[in-house]
Scaffold this motif. Structure first.
Motif, PDB file in Angstrom:
ATOM      1  N   ARG B  35      14.782  10.722  24.104  1.00  0.00           N
ATOM      2  CA  ARG B  35      14.939  10.928  22.660  1.00  0.00           C
ATOM      3  C   ARG B  35      13.580  11.172  21.991  1.00  0.00           C
ATOM      4  O   ARG B  35      12.635  10.415  22.201  1.00  0.00           O
ATOM      5  CB  ARG B  35      15.595   9.699  22.042  1.00  0.00           C
ATOM      6  N   VAL B 109      18.713   8.859  28.544  1.00  0.00           N
ATOM      7  CA  VAL B 109      18.325   7.503  28.148  1.00  0.00           C
ATOM      8  C   VAL B 109      17.115   7.065  28.986  1.00  0.00           C
ATOM      9  O   VAL B 109      16.858   7.625  30.058  1.00  0.00           O
ATOM     10  CB  VAL B 109      19.494   6.506  28.300  1.00  0.00           C
ATOM     11  N   PRO B 110      16.357   6.081  28.522  1.00  0.00           N
ATOM     12  CA  PRO B 110      15.149   5.675  29.257  1.00  0.00           C
ATOM     13  C   PRO B 110      15.465   5.274  30.698  1.00  0.00           C
ATOM     14  O   PRO B 110      16.545   4.764  31.000  1.00  0.00           O
ATOM     15  CB  PRO B 110      14.628   4.487  28.451  1.00  0.00           C
ATOM     16  N   GLU B 111      14.497   5.522  31.561  1.00  0.00           N
ATOM     17  CA  GLU B 111      14.708   5.329  32.991  1.00  0.00           C
ATOM     18  C   GLU B 111      14.475   3.882  33.429  1.00  0.00           C
ATOM     19  O   GLU B 111      14.845   3.521  34.550  1.00  0.00           O
ATOM     20  CB  GLU B 111      13.805   6.275  33.794  1.00  0.00           C
ATOM     21  N   GLY B 112      13.881   3.041  32.566  1.00  0.00           N
ATOM     22  CA  GLY B 112      13.611   1.663  32.969  1.00  0.00           C
ATOM     23  C   GLY B 112      12.452   1.590  33.950  1.00  0.00           C
ATOM     24  O   GLY B 112      11.743   2.568  34.170  1.00  0.00           O
ATOM     25  N   PRO B 113      12.234   0.405  34.566  1.00  0.00           N
ATOM     26  CA  PRO B 113      11.088   0.230  35.464  1.00  0.00           C
ATOM     27  C   PRO B 113      11.118   1.226  36.637  1.00  0.00           C
ATOM     28  O   PRO B 113      12.093   1.286  37.387  1.00  0.00           O
ATOM     29  CB  PRO B 113      11.244  -1.211  35.957  1.00  0.00           C
ATOM     30  N   MET B 116      12.133   0.457  40.335  1.00  0.00           N
ATOM     31  CA  MET B 116      13.511   0.227  40.758  1.00  0.00           C
ATOM     32  C   MET B 116      14.225   1.511  41.173  1.00  0.00           C
ATOM     33  O   MET B 116      15.405   1.476  41.526  1.00  0.00           O
ATOM     34  CB  MET B 116      14.258  -0.536  39.674  1.00  0.00           C
ATOM     35  N   GLY B 272      21.139  -4.541  24.035  1.00  0.00           N
ATOM     36  CA  GLY B 272      20.461  -3.646  24.972  1.00  0.00           C
ATOM     37  C   GLY B 272      18.951  -3.725  24.968  1.00  0.00           C
ATOM     38  O   GLY B 272      18.299  -3.463  25.979  1.00  0.00           O
ATOM     39  N   ILE B 273      18.375  -4.060  23.809  1.00  0.00           N
ATOM     40  CA  ILE B 273      16.916  -4.175  23.689  1.00  0.00           C
ATOM     41  C   ILE B 273      16.622  -5.441  22.906  1.00  0.00           C
ATOM     42  O   ILE B 273      17.276  -5.707  21.892  1.00  0.00           O
ATOM     43  CB  ILE B 273      16.286  -2.985  22.932  1.00  0.00           C
ATOM     44  N   ILE B 274      15.645  -6.203  23.360  1.00  0.00           N
ATOM     45  CA  ILE B 274      15.192  -7.360  22.583  1.00  0.00           C
ATOM     46  C   ILE B 274      13.685  -7.350  22.542  1.00  0.00           C
ATOM     47  O   ILE B 274      13.026  -6.931  23.493  1.00  0.00           O
ATOM     48  CB  ILE B 274      15.733  -8.685  23.178  1.00  0.00           C
ATOM     49  N   ALA B 395      25.088   6.554  35.816  1.00  0.00           N
ATOM     50  CA  ALA B 395      24.745   6.861  34.425  1.00  0.00           C
ATOM     51  C   ALA B 395      24.043   5.657  33.794  1.00  0.00           C
ATOM     52  O   ALA B 395      24.506   4.526  33.931  1.00  0.00           O
ATOM     53  CB  ALA B 395      26.015   7.189  33.639  1.00  0.00           C
ATOM     54  N   HIS B 396      22.933   5.884  33.151  1.00  0.00           N
ATOM     55  CA  HIS B 396      22.148   4.848  32.461  1.00  0.00           C
ATOM     56  C   HIS B 396      21.577   3.812  33.435  1.00  0.00           C
ATOM     57  O   HIS B 396      21.054   2.784  32.995  1.00  0.00           O
ATOM     58  CB  HIS B 396      22.970   4.130  31.388  1.00  0.00           C
ATOM     59  N   GLY B 397      21.682   4.064  34.744  1.00  0.00           N
ATOM     60  CA  GLY B 397      21.180   3.101  35.714  1.00  0.00           C
ATOM     61  C   GLY B 397      20.076   3.684  36.578  1.00  0.00           C
ATOM     62  O   GLY B 397      19.514   4.732  36.267  1.00  0.00           O
ATOM     63  N   PHE B 398      19.753   2.988  37.664  1.00  0.00           N
ATOM     64  CA  PHE B 398      18.760   3.472  38.616  1.00  0.00           C
ATOM     65  C   PHE B 398      19.452   4.371  39.646  1.00  0.00           C
ATOM     66  O   PHE B 398      20.655   4.265  39.884  1.00  0.00           O
ATOM     67  CB  PHE B 398      18.065   2.307  39.318  1.00  0.00           C
TER      68      PHE B 398
END
Lengths: 428, 428
Positions: B35, B109-113, B116, B272-274, B395-398
């Motif tokens: 985004r 969506v963001p890929e995360g770490p 992983m 989802g985000i903190i 989707a939305h995962g690793f």
């Protein structure tokens, strides 16, 4: 106790320089000396104290063999090479008195949302007898007091008859490595005074502190297939709750503690920072929580650390997400022993006499549930570490402030203590 | 259903170009079109499709009167002027068939770490018949399928006998404003197909989605005077728990829902985000949680939003910290109506016939608990919005991945659908 005439000379000197002292403290507060950003203030301090005639030493944590010391704490988010220490030495010719270290930390904790401050946190606003700002109270007021206590002696036409080191250090709020670095650099004295803002009380004991970071990781999925609660943020919460329960157990045991038995819940657990997840519509894959927990005298940081690890391990077993994705515990800062200033030292008696001369009456004692750097002197160097200083409010909070009237009396008390502990002579 | 000879021509064209299609999809995956960062991919798409002979239109969300539309969603963390849409038009001379919009979103969506991921998330690695990467599945595979379905028609020596718009949009993962912008730009057709990765099923119904941000603020103190639980992070958790309980109630009510009654817990709530707090040894003064919650057909986003506000208000009353520091609820993204593709449309029948021709058998239907952009067509434009596309995982995962064999059959299915819906003629 310093004689009345000497005390009057010192009082006159403190009074005469007090406007300058307030301006000095304002300057200190205007440096946003957050962790990793202390160097500009330290450079300024180095120039100031150098200009006033002290022999100056400036070095970073990378200049001392920190890793060689068993009490050095890990620095995960800070660069030792950027963490600058300053020592200003008054070296007495033919010293006849007792040497002294005066030390204060100039690192401050983050100010939080600016909108919640009545006055900007780094403006140094003075209003109605208070000086406001992040660090004004914890502990730049103490730094100003120790600097101007020495200045008062000189302004009174005197000088300490022993070596005195004025030290400004970093890392007090995260590891203690700044104070430790001055010892590793080789500085020693027969007593140390750290004017943390104790409100004119002597700190009889302090709890230890351990910092740790909980790291939860796991396999996320699209929220459309997520089941309630199986996410890293919620699993972090399960760990936090287990640690609150653990703290309750520790506080029950602390009721038998020789020093803290009478205090309600002396062991504080705090989840202080949390961050986790990347997207509102993705199940969070990660969550990290930075925590601190205290420990009472009679226990060690190593014991506290092993207990935290065990609590996290046990809690993980009972959580659907964590059982398959074991959380990590990273110790990323403080690993601090509790410290008790045993009553009866000569240094404390001299400070109590100075307190009595300025304030009248006995010097009160307090038990602290936070750390300060005196532990290095008391526990590992065998010299009394006195923690005594000015009065204020709002440490680590909004609208932190120090009382200027108390700053003045504290400056005089410290001047009187220096004069009596080190002895003074007419300056040549 | 397209006749067997036409289908064979299309199949041969899809087969012949399939290596190129995979390379195209790899290129798409190599753009980290998160985004706010979709423009480079859209610029590339604009050049590619322009070079293939389409009439091109490129515009940002700031170029359309978004605010004027009642279904535009708030964009709190993204700049409309940087959110670029691309439309490639095939304009038929003397159109005889039915017009069509083919649309896909290219935001991911963001890929995360990164650690992983088995393969780097933006490398487009192909292994054992799968193409890996963030967005490979959701939904760049669908974008490749629709582009190469059109390409197959042309490569077979044909052209659609009606207008076809190939549209790549942003904001599908956060607001839907990208798809809405194409409608505000004026694009219309008699049907719309969005090849989200449905695994060759038609999406019969989708739940709505609301995004909201919980903002907890309060007065922090030094941890040495903190009492357990009186901090912004723990109070945020109290709100989250109340929202889980609310979701449970909503899911109980959803058992009577005409479309989702048979599904276990169709309404998903996700924190989802903190993020909260600034220092391990300061009681956190603030905490923010970004959440999403679903809603089933028969309910409106406005009702869902009011309910969230009420739950937060009620929970705050029971929390020592929040009672004095009322939390805020900010709606910062999706405010999406549920959408049911009513059975019986001609467009769906044509798609079902194409599916049967390629896969054999009936086209399965699915109920989705996430949103997709077809709602704009079905609910506000009165044309069928078909959501049907390729097959993948994560989707939305690793290790998100799309199946290349399914990409190929899906491309052929879409080509057959275009041919039948729009009609085809020999290219002049």
């Amino acid at each position: 106790m310093p004689d009345a005439i000497l005390l009057d000379r010192l009082r006159a000197a403190v009074d005469a320089a007090f406007d300058e002292e307030v301006r000095f403290l304002q300057e200190l507060v205007r440096f946003p000396s957050l962790r990793g950003a202390e160097a500009p203030l330290q450079d300024w301090m180095h120039r100031q104290l150098g200009a006033w005639g002290y022999a100056m030493d400036r070095f970073s944590l990378a200049d001392v063999p920190l890793a060689s010391h068993p009490k050095a704490a890990p620095m995960v988010d800070a660069d030792p090479a950027r963490s600058v220490q300053v020592v200003a030495a008054h070296r007495a010719a033919n010293p006849t008195g007792r040497s002294l270290i005066l030390q204060g930390h100039i690192d401050v904790v983050p100010e939080g949302p600016a909108a919640m401050w009545t006055h900007p946190p780094y403006a140094g606003v003075v209003r109605d007898g208070w000086l406001y700002g992040r660090g004004a109270h914890d502990m730049k007021a103490g730094v100003a007091a120790m600097v101007f206590a020495m200045d008062a002696i000189r302004a009174a036409g005197l000088e300490p008859a022993a070596d005195v080191y004025l030290q400004t250090v970093t890392e007090e709020e995260s590891t203690g490595n700044g104070a430790l670095a001055t010892l590793l650099r080789g500085y020693r004295a027969e007593a140390a005074l750290i004017p943390e803002p104790t409100g004119h009380t002597i700190t009889r004991a302090q709890t230890g502190t351990v910092w740790f970071r909980l790291k939860v990781r796991g396999v996320p999925v699209h929220v459309m297939v997520a089941q309630d609660g199986t996410n890293a943020i919620m699993s972090a919460y399960a760990l936090i709750q287990a640690l609150y329960a653990h703290t309750k157990t520790l506080n029950q045991a602390a009721r038998a503690n020789a020093w803290y038995g009478a205090m309600q819940d002396p062991i504080k657990f705090n989840p202080g920072i949390i961050r986790g997840g990347d997207w509102a519509s993705s199940t969070p894959a990660w969550c990290e929580v930075d925590c601190r927990i205290g420990l009472v005298p009679g226990t060690t940081p190593e014991e506290a650390m092993r207990a935290v690890e065990q609590v996290v391990k046990d809690a993980a077993r009972g959580d659907a997400f964590l059982a398959n994705n074991p959380p990590e515990v990273v110790f990323h800062g403080f690993q601090t022993d509790p410290y008790v200033l045993e009553p009866g030292s000569e240094a404390e008696a001299v400070l109590a006499a100075a307190h009595a001369a300025v304030h009248g009456g006995e010097m009160p004692a307090r038990l602290s549930t936070a750390v300060n750097d005196t532990r290095y002197y008391g526990l590992y160097m065998g010299v009394p570490g006195l923690c005594y200083g000015p009065k204020g409010e709002g440490a680590h909070g909004f609208d932190e402030r120090t009382s200027l009237a108390d700053l003045k009396t504290c400056t005089l008390t410290i001047a009187a203590f220096i004069a009596d502990w080190c002895g003074v002579r007419e300056a040549g």
